[in-house]
Design a protein around this motif. Structure first.
Motif, PDB file in Angstrom:
ATOM      1  N   PRO A 146      85.318  10.271 -20.907  1.00 10.97           N
ATOM      2  CA  PRO A 146      83.545  10.295 -20.303  1.00 10.97           C
ATOM      3  C   PRO A 146      82.898  11.695 -20.879  1.00 10.97           C
ATOM      4  CG  PRO A 146      85.202   9.533 -19.209  1.00 10.97           C
ATOM      5  CD  PRO A 146      85.646   9.861 -20.596  1.00 10.97           C
ATOM      6  N   THR A 147      81.439  12.032 -20.541  1.00  7.06           N
ATOM      7  CA  THR A 147      80.914  12.842 -20.554  1.00  7.06           C
ATOM      8  C   THR A 147      80.592  13.422 -19.570  1.00  7.06           C
ATOM      9  OG1 THR A 147      79.233  12.257 -22.343  1.00  7.06           O
ATOM     10  CG2 THR A 147      78.730  13.870 -21.262  1.00  7.06           C
ATOM     11  N   PRO A 148      81.022  14.685 -18.747  1.00  2.16           N
ATOM     12  CA  PRO A 148      81.246  15.529 -17.354  1.00  2.16           C
ATOM     13  C   PRO A 148      79.549  14.983 -17.237  1.00  2.16           C
ATOM     14  CG  PRO A 148      82.851  16.681 -18.868  1.00  2.16           C
ATOM     15  CD  PRO A 148      82.448  15.563 -19.513  1.00  2.16           C
ATOM     16  N   ARG A 149      79.367  14.455 -15.762  1.00  2.00           N
ATOM     17  CA  ARG A 149      77.621  15.094 -15.824  1.00  2.00           C
ATOM     18  C   ARG A 149      77.195  16.256 -14.653  1.00  2.00           C
ATOM     19  NH1 ARG A 149      77.252   9.693 -11.672  1.00  2.00           N
ATOM     20  NH2 ARG A 149      78.303  10.685 -11.325  1.00  2.00           N
ATOM     21  N   ILE A 150      76.275  17.063 -15.569  1.00  2.00           N
ATOM     22  CA  ILE A 150      76.221  17.896 -14.903  1.00  2.00           C
ATOM     23  C   ILE A 150      74.527  18.443 -14.699  1.00  2.00           C
ATOM     24  CG2 ILE A 150      76.426  20.820 -15.581  1.00  2.00           C
ATOM     25  CD1 ILE A 150      78.658  20.733 -17.387  1.00  2.00           C
TER      26      ILE A 150
END
Length: 358
Positions: A62-66
Protein backbone atom coordinates in the motif's frame (compact mmCIF):
# COMPACT_ATOMS: atom_id res chain seq x y z
CA UNK A 1 15.97 -9.56 -10.56
CA UNK A 2 17.65 -8.86 -13.86
CA UNK A 3 15.37 -5.87 -14.40
CA UNK A 4 15.66 -4.55 -10.85
CA UNK A 5 19.39 -3.87 -11.17
CA UNK A 6 19.22 -1.10 -13.83
CA UNK A 7 16.22 0.42 -12.05
CA UNK A 8 18.08 0.51 -8.71
CA UNK A 9 21.21 1.83 -10.43
CA UNK A 10 19.35 4.75 -12.02
CA UNK A 11 17.55 5.52 -8.76
CA UNK A 12 20.74 5.37 -6.65
CA UNK A 13 22.83 7.51 -9.01
CA UNK A 14 20.08 10.09 -9.60
CA UNK A 15 19.24 10.55 -5.95
CA UNK A 16 22.88 10.66 -4.81
CA UNK A 17 23.95 13.15 -7.48
CA UNK A 18 21.09 15.58 -6.82
CA UNK A 19 21.40 15.13 -3.05
CA UNK A 20 25.11 15.90 -2.82
CA UNK A 21 25.01 18.69 -5.39
CA UNK A 22 22.03 20.21 -3.59
CA UNK A 23 23.76 20.00 -0.21
CA UNK A 24 26.95 21.48 -1.65
CA UNK A 25 25.15 24.48 -3.17
CA UNK A 26 22.53 25.10 -0.50
CA UNK A 27 24.61 27.94 0.93
CA UNK A 28 24.05 29.97 -2.26
CA UNK A 29 20.34 28.95 -2.42
CA UNK A 30 20.82 27.05 -5.67
CA UNK A 31 20.69 23.85 -3.68
CA UNK A 32 17.17 24.45 -2.35
CA UNK A 33 15.33 23.65 -5.63
CA UNK A 34 17.77 20.75 -6.20
CA UNK A 35 16.93 19.29 -2.79
CA UNK A 36 13.22 19.78 -3.48
CA UNK A 37 13.69 17.89 -6.73
CA UNK A 38 15.62 15.18 -4.87
CA UNK A 39 12.70 14.70 -2.47
CA UNK A 40 10.31 14.25 -5.39
CA UNK A 41 12.72 11.79 -7.01
CA UNK A 42 12.80 9.76 -3.79
CA UNK A 43 9.00 9.52 -3.73
CA UNK A 44 8.84 8.86 -7.47
CA UNK A 45 11.35 6.00 -7.39
CA UNK A 46 9.64 4.57 -4.28
CA UNK A 47 6.30 4.52 -6.13
CA UNK A 48 7.98 2.93 -9.16
CA UNK A 49 9.51 0.23 -6.95
CA UNK A 50 6.12 -0.54 -5.39
CA UNK A 51 4.63 -1.05 -8.85
CA UNK A 52 7.65 -3.08 -9.98
CA UNK A 53 7.41 -5.40 -6.98
CA UNK A 54 3.66 -5.83 -7.46
CA UNK A 55 4.16 -6.84 -11.10
CA UNK A 56 7.23 -9.07 -10.68
CA UNK A 57 6.85 -10.56 -7.19
CA UNK A 58 3.08 -10.34 -6.76
CA UNK A 59 3.36 -8.40 -3.48
CA UNK A 60 0.99 -5.46 -3.17
CA UNK A 61 2.51 -2.71 -0.99
CA UNK A 62 0.00 0.00 0.00
CA UNK A 63 1.07 3.57 -0.69
CA UNK A 64 1.44 5.54 2.56
CA UNK A 65 -0.89 8.52 2.67
CA UNK A 66 0.89 11.80 3.37
CA UNK A 67 -1.38 14.84 3.49
CA UNK A 68 0.22 18.27 3.54
CA UNK A 69 -1.10 21.71 2.65
CA UNK A 70 0.33 25.18 2.17
CA UNK A 71 2.86 26.55 -0.26
CA UNK A 72 5.30 24.40 -2.19
CA UNK A 73 8.08 25.20 0.27
CA UNK A 74 5.87 24.41 3.27
CA UNK A 75 4.88 21.06 1.75
CA UNK A 76 8.53 20.24 1.07
CA UNK A 77 9.52 21.16 4.63
CA UNK A 78 6.74 18.92 5.96
CA UNK A 79 8.01 16.08 3.75
CA UNK A 80 11.52 16.47 5.16
CA UNK A 81 10.22 15.99 8.68
CA UNK A 82 8.04 13.02 7.73
CA UNK A 83 9.45 9.60 8.56
CA UNK A 84 8.27 8.10 5.27
CA UNK A 85 10.66 10.32 3.30
CA UNK A 86 13.66 8.91 5.12
CA UNK A 87 12.31 5.36 4.97
CA UNK A 88 11.97 5.73 1.18
CA UNK A 89 15.51 7.10 0.95
CA UNK A 90 16.85 4.31 3.15
CA UNK A 91 15.19 1.70 0.96
CA UNK A 92 16.69 3.17 -2.23
CA UNK A 93 20.15 3.14 -0.65
CA UNK A 94 19.79 -0.48 0.54
CA UNK A 95 18.12 -1.71 -2.64
CA UNK A 96 21.13 -0.82 -4.81
CA UNK A 97 23.68 -3.22 -3.23
CA UNK A 98 20.92 -5.81 -2.86
CA UNK A 99 20.14 -5.48 -6.57
CA UNK A 100 23.80 -6.16 -7.42
CA UNK A 101 23.64 -9.43 -5.48
CA UNK A 102 20.29 -10.29 -7.08
CA UNK A 103 21.62 -9.56 -10.57
CA UNK A 104 24.64 -11.83 -10.05
CA UNK A 105 22.47 -14.57 -8.54
CA UNK A 106 19.97 -14.28 -11.41
CA UNK A 107 22.72 -14.72 -13.98
CA UNK A 108 24.00 -17.74 -12.06
CA UNK A 109 20.46 -19.09 -11.80
CA UNK A 110 20.17 -19.13 -15.58
CA UNK A 111 23.05 -21.62 -15.71
CA UNK A 112 22.74 -23.43 -12.36
CA UNK A 113 19.27 -24.83 -11.78
CA UNK A 114 19.68 -25.41 -7.99
CA UNK A 115 20.30 -21.70 -7.47
CA UNK A 116 17.21 -20.83 -9.49
CA UNK A 117 15.06 -23.29 -7.52
CA UNK A 118 16.25 -22.84 -3.93
CA UNK A 119 18.23 -19.60 -3.61
CA UNK A 120 16.44 -17.04 -5.78
CA UNK A 121 12.99 -17.43 -4.14
CA UNK A 122 14.54 -16.75 -0.73
CA UNK A 123 16.26 -13.61 -2.00
CA UNK A 124 13.03 -12.48 -3.64
CA UNK A 125 11.17 -12.96 -0.35
CA UNK A 126 13.83 -10.94 1.45
CA UNK A 127 13.53 -8.13 -1.09
CA UNK A 128 9.74 -8.13 -0.85
CA UNK A 129 9.87 -8.06 2.97
CA UNK A 130 12.34 -5.17 2.94
CA UNK A 131 10.19 -3.21 0.49
CA UNK A 132 6.98 -3.84 2.43
CA UNK A 133 8.67 -2.71 5.66
CA UNK A 134 10.23 0.47 4.31
CA UNK A 135 7.99 1.54 1.40
CA UNK A 136 4.65 0.66 2.98
CA UNK A 137 2.80 2.35 5.85
CA UNK A 138 4.36 1.83 9.28
CA UNK A 139 2.57 -0.10 12.02
CA UNK A 140 1.05 3.00 13.62
CA UNK A 141 -0.30 4.25 10.31
CA UNK A 142 -1.73 0.84 9.40
CA UNK A 143 -3.45 0.53 12.78
CA UNK A 144 -4.83 4.07 12.52
CA UNK A 145 -6.19 3.45 9.02
CA UNK A 146 -7.70 0.14 10.12
CA UNK A 147 -9.34 1.80 13.12
CA UNK A 148 -10.78 4.50 10.87
CA UNK A 149 -12.03 1.90 8.41
CA UNK A 150 -13.61 -0.17 11.16
CA UNK A 151 -15.22 2.92 12.67
CA UNK A 152 -16.72 3.82 9.31
CA UNK A 153 -17.88 0.25 8.69
CA UNK A 154 -19.40 0.10 12.17
CA UNK A 155 -21.36 3.28 11.48
CA UNK A 156 -22.57 1.85 8.18
CA UNK A 157 -23.46 -1.40 9.94
CA UNK A 158 -25.51 0.46 12.54
CA UNK A 159 -27.37 2.30 9.77
CA UNK A 160 -27.96 -0.97 7.90
CA UNK A 161 -29.23 -2.67 11.07
CA UNK A 162 -31.56 0.24 11.78
CA UNK A 163 -32.92 0.15 8.23
CA UNK A 164 -33.44 -3.62 8.57
CA UNK A 165 -35.25 -3.13 11.88
CA UNK A 166 -37.59 -0.57 10.31
CA UNK A 167 -38.26 -2.93 7.40
CA UNK A 168 -39.14 -5.78 9.76
CA UNK A 169 -41.42 -3.51 11.79
CA UNK A 170 -43.12 -2.28 8.62
CA UNK A 171 -43.60 -5.79 7.26
CA UNK A 172 -44.99 -7.01 10.58
CA UNK A 173 -47.34 -4.06 10.92
CA UNK A 174 -48.57 -3.97 7.34
CA UNK A 175 -48.58 -7.72 6.74
CA UNK A 176 -48.76 -10.41 9.39
CA UNK A 177 -50.15 -8.15 12.12
CA UNK A 178 -53.05 -7.04 9.95
CA UNK A 179 -53.72 -10.64 8.96
CA UNK A 180 -53.79 -11.78 12.58
CA UNK A 181 -56.12 -8.93 13.56
CA UNK A 182 -58.45 -10.01 10.74
CA UNK A 183 -58.27 -13.61 12.02
CA UNK A 184 -59.20 -12.53 15.55
CA UNK A 185 -62.09 -10.37 14.33
CA UNK A 186 -63.37 -13.12 12.03
CA UNK A 187 -63.29 -15.72 14.81
CA UNK A 188 -65.04 -13.28 17.14
CA UNK A 189 -67.87 -12.76 14.64
CA UNK A 190 -68.08 -16.50 14.04
CA UNK A 191 -68.34 -17.19 17.76
CA UNK A 192 -71.39 -14.92 17.99
CA UNK A 193 -73.07 -16.71 15.06
CA UNK A 194 -72.50 -20.31 16.13
CA UNK A 195 -75.98 -20.71 17.65
CA UNK A 196 -78.08 -18.39 15.48
CA UNK A 197 -76.38 -18.89 12.08
CA UNK A 198 -74.11 -21.97 11.93
CA UNK A 199 -73.60 -21.70 8.17
CA UNK A 200 -72.57 -18.05 8.43
CA UNK A 201 -70.22 -18.92 11.28
CA UNK A 202 -68.70 -21.68 9.15
CA UNK A 203 -68.00 -19.18 6.34
CA UNK A 204 -66.36 -16.77 8.79
CA UNK A 205 -64.19 -19.56 10.23
CA UNK A 206 -63.10 -20.46 6.68
CA UNK A 207 -62.15 -16.85 5.98
CA UNK A 208 -60.25 -16.66 9.28
CA UNK A 209 -58.39 -19.88 8.37
CA UNK A 210 -57.37 -18.44 5.00
CA UNK A 211 -56.09 -15.25 6.68
CA UNK A 212 -54.18 -17.35 9.23
CA UNK A 213 -52.45 -19.28 6.43
CA UNK A 214 -51.50 -16.02 4.73
CA UNK A 215 -50.14 -14.67 8.02
CA UNK A 216 -48.04 -17.82 8.50
CA UNK A 217 -46.72 -17.48 4.94
CA UNK A 218 -45.80 -13.83 5.47
CA UNK A 219 -44.07 -14.63 8.75
CA UNK A 220 -42.15 -17.43 7.03
CA UNK A 221 -41.03 -15.02 4.28
CA UNK A 222 -40.05 -12.48 6.91
CA UNK A 223 -38.01 -15.04 8.83
CA UNK A 224 -36.35 -16.15 5.61
CA UNK A 225 -35.31 -12.54 5.01
CA UNK A 226 -33.63 -12.43 8.41
CA UNK A 227 -31.75 -15.74 8.13
CA UNK A 228 -32.81 -18.55 5.80
CA UNK A 229 -33.23 -21.92 7.48
CA UNK A 230 -31.55 -23.84 4.65
CA UNK A 231 -28.41 -21.74 5.09
CA UNK A 232 -28.11 -22.62 8.75
CA UNK A 233 -28.95 -26.29 8.21
CA UNK A 234 -27.12 -27.19 5.01
CA UNK A 235 -24.66 -24.41 4.30
CA UNK A 236 -23.95 -21.96 1.52
CA UNK A 237 -23.93 -24.37 -1.42
CA UNK A 238 -27.46 -25.64 -0.76
CA UNK A 239 -28.78 -22.16 0.06
CA UNK A 240 -27.44 -20.61 -3.15
CA UNK A 241 -28.68 -23.56 -5.20
CA UNK A 242 -32.12 -22.92 -3.72
CA UNK A 243 -31.94 -19.27 -4.78
CA UNK A 244 -30.82 -20.29 -8.27
CA UNK A 245 -33.73 -22.72 -8.61
CA UNK A 246 -36.21 -19.90 -7.95
CA UNK A 247 -34.61 -17.48 -10.41
CA UNK A 248 -36.46 -16.91 -13.71
CA UNK A 249 -33.05 -16.50 -15.39
CA UNK A 250 -30.85 -19.62 -15.73
CA UNK A 251 -28.15 -19.60 -13.05
CA UNK A 252 -24.96 -21.66 -12.85
CA UNK A 253 -23.67 -21.99 -9.26
CA UNK A 254 -20.18 -23.04 -8.17
CA UNK A 255 -19.35 -23.03 -4.46
CA UNK A 256 -16.00 -24.15 -2.95
CA UNK A 257 -15.68 -22.70 0.55
CA UNK A 258 -14.61 -25.66 2.71
CA UNK A 259 -14.11 -25.45 5.61
CA UNK A 260 -17.42 -23.79 6.34
CA UNK A 261 -17.02 -20.02 6.94
CA UNK A 262 -18.52 -18.13 9.91
CA UNK A 263 -22.28 -17.57 9.97
CA UNK A 264 -21.94 -13.82 9.37
CA UNK A 265 -19.92 -14.47 6.21
CA UNK A 266 -22.42 -17.07 4.98
CA UNK A 267 -25.41 -14.81 5.51
CA UNK A 268 -23.69 -11.85 3.83
CA UNK A 269 -22.74 -14.00 0.84
CA UNK A 270 -26.30 -15.35 0.66
CA UNK A 271 -27.88 -11.90 0.59
CA UNK A 272 -25.34 -10.60 -1.93
CA UNK A 273 -26.33 -13.38 -4.32
CA UNK A 274 -30.04 -13.04 -3.53
CA UNK A 275 -30.15 -9.29 -4.16
CA UNK A 276 -28.03 -9.66 -7.30
CA UNK A 277 -30.35 -12.32 -8.75
CA UNK A 278 -33.37 -10.17 -7.92
CA UNK A 279 -31.82 -7.21 -9.75
CA UNK A 280 -30.98 -9.40 -12.74
CA UNK A 281 -34.55 -10.65 -12.97
CA UNK A 282 -36.02 -7.13 -12.69
CA UNK A 283 -33.68 -4.94 -14.72
CA UNK A 284 -30.89 -6.72 -16.57
CA UNK A 285 -32.67 -8.49 -19.47
CA UNK A 286 -30.05 -11.21 -19.05
CA UNK A 287 -30.22 -14.76 -20.37
CA UNK A 288 -27.50 -16.30 -18.20
CA UNK A 289 -26.09 -15.72 -14.71
CA UNK A 290 -22.97 -17.26 -13.20
CA UNK A 291 -22.49 -17.39 -9.42
CA UNK A 292 -19.05 -18.32 -8.11
CA UNK A 293 -18.11 -18.48 -4.44
CA UNK A 294 -14.66 -19.58 -3.37
CA UNK A 295 -12.18 -19.29 -0.54
CA UNK A 296 -8.82 -17.53 -0.83
CA UNK A 297 -5.87 -17.75 1.52
CA UNK A 298 -4.29 -14.31 1.75
CA UNK A 299 -1.51 -12.94 3.98
CA UNK A 300 -4.14 -10.90 5.84
CA UNK A 301 -6.26 -14.01 6.45
CA UNK A 302 -8.83 -16.26 4.76
CA UNK A 303 -11.35 -14.56 2.47
CA UNK A 304 -14.59 -15.74 0.92
CA UNK A 305 -15.06 -14.25 -2.55
CA UNK A 306 -18.56 -13.94 -4.02
CA UNK A 307 -18.86 -13.12 -7.72
CA UNK A 308 -22.12 -12.79 -9.65
CA UNK A 309 -21.85 -12.23 -13.42
CA UNK A 310 -24.70 -11.71 -15.90
CA UNK A 311 -24.80 -11.01 -19.62
CA UNK A 312 -27.49 -8.34 -19.35
CA UNK A 313 -27.70 -4.67 -20.31
CA UNK A 314 -25.34 -3.36 -17.61
CA UNK A 315 -25.66 0.02 -15.92
CA UNK A 316 -25.83 -1.31 -12.34
CA UNK A 317 -24.35 1.03 -9.72
CA UNK A 318 -24.41 1.90 -6.06
CA UNK A 319 -27.24 4.35 -5.43
CA UNK A 320 -28.22 5.87 -2.06
CA UNK A 321 -30.96 3.76 -0.53
CA UNK A 322 -30.64 1.12 -3.24
CA UNK A 323 -30.27 -2.61 -2.80
CA UNK A 324 -26.58 -2.70 -3.80
CA UNK A 325 -25.75 0.11 -1.39
CA UNK A 326 -27.49 -1.85 1.37
CA UNK A 327 -25.41 -4.92 0.51
CA UNK A 328 -22.22 -2.85 0.64
CA UNK A 329 -23.23 -1.66 4.11
CA UNK A 330 -23.92 -5.23 5.19
CA UNK A 331 -20.51 -6.35 3.90
CA UNK A 332 -18.82 -3.43 5.66
CA UNK A 333 -20.06 -4.68 9.04
CA UNK A 334 -17.58 -7.57 8.78
CA UNK A 335 -14.89 -5.42 7.12
CA UNK A 336 -15.82 -6.72 3.67
CA UNK A 337 -15.68 -4.83 0.38
CA UNK A 338 -18.15 -4.84 -2.51
CA UNK A 339 -17.38 -3.77 -6.06
CA UNK A 340 -19.64 -3.39 -9.09
CA UNK A 341 -18.35 -3.35 -12.68
CA UNK A 342 -21.27 -2.80 -15.03
CA UNK A 343 -20.60 -0.90 -18.26
CA UNK A 344 -23.55 0.01 -20.46
CA UNK A 345 -24.24 -3.00 -22.62
CA UNK A 346 -22.87 -5.38 -19.99
CA UNK A 347 -21.67 -7.69 -18.71
CA UNK A 348 -22.21 -6.93 -15.04
CA UNK A 349 -19.89 -8.32 -12.36
CA UNK A 350 -20.82 -7.89 -8.70
CA UNK A 351 -18.07 -9.01 -6.32
CA UNK A 352 -17.81 -9.15 -2.55
CA UNK A 353 -14.56 -9.85 -0.71
CA UNK A 354 -15.54 -11.08 2.76
CA UNK A 355 -12.90 -11.75 5.44
CA UNK A 356 -13.38 -14.80 7.64
CA UNK A 357 -11.72 -13.00 10.57
CA UNK A 358 -12.26 -9.40 11.63
Amino acid sequence: MLGAYPLSLVAFVSVMVFLWVGLGTVIIWVGIPLLMLTTQLVYGFAALDRRWIRVTLGVDIPTPRIEHSGTMFQRWRAQLTHAQTWRNLGYLLLAFPLSIIEFAMALAGIVLLPIAIWVLPSIASLHAALAATMLGPNTTTRLTERAQRLQASRARGVDAAEAERRRIERDLHDGAQQRLVAVAMGLGRAQKKFDADPEGAKVLVGEALADAKLAVSELRDLARGIYPAVLGDRGLDAALSSLAAKSPVPVEVTVTVDPRPPAAVESTAYFVVGESLTNVAKYANATQVTVKVWREDRPSGDMVIVEVTDNGDGGAAFRPGGGLAGLADRAATIDGVMTVVSPIGGPTVIRADLPCTW
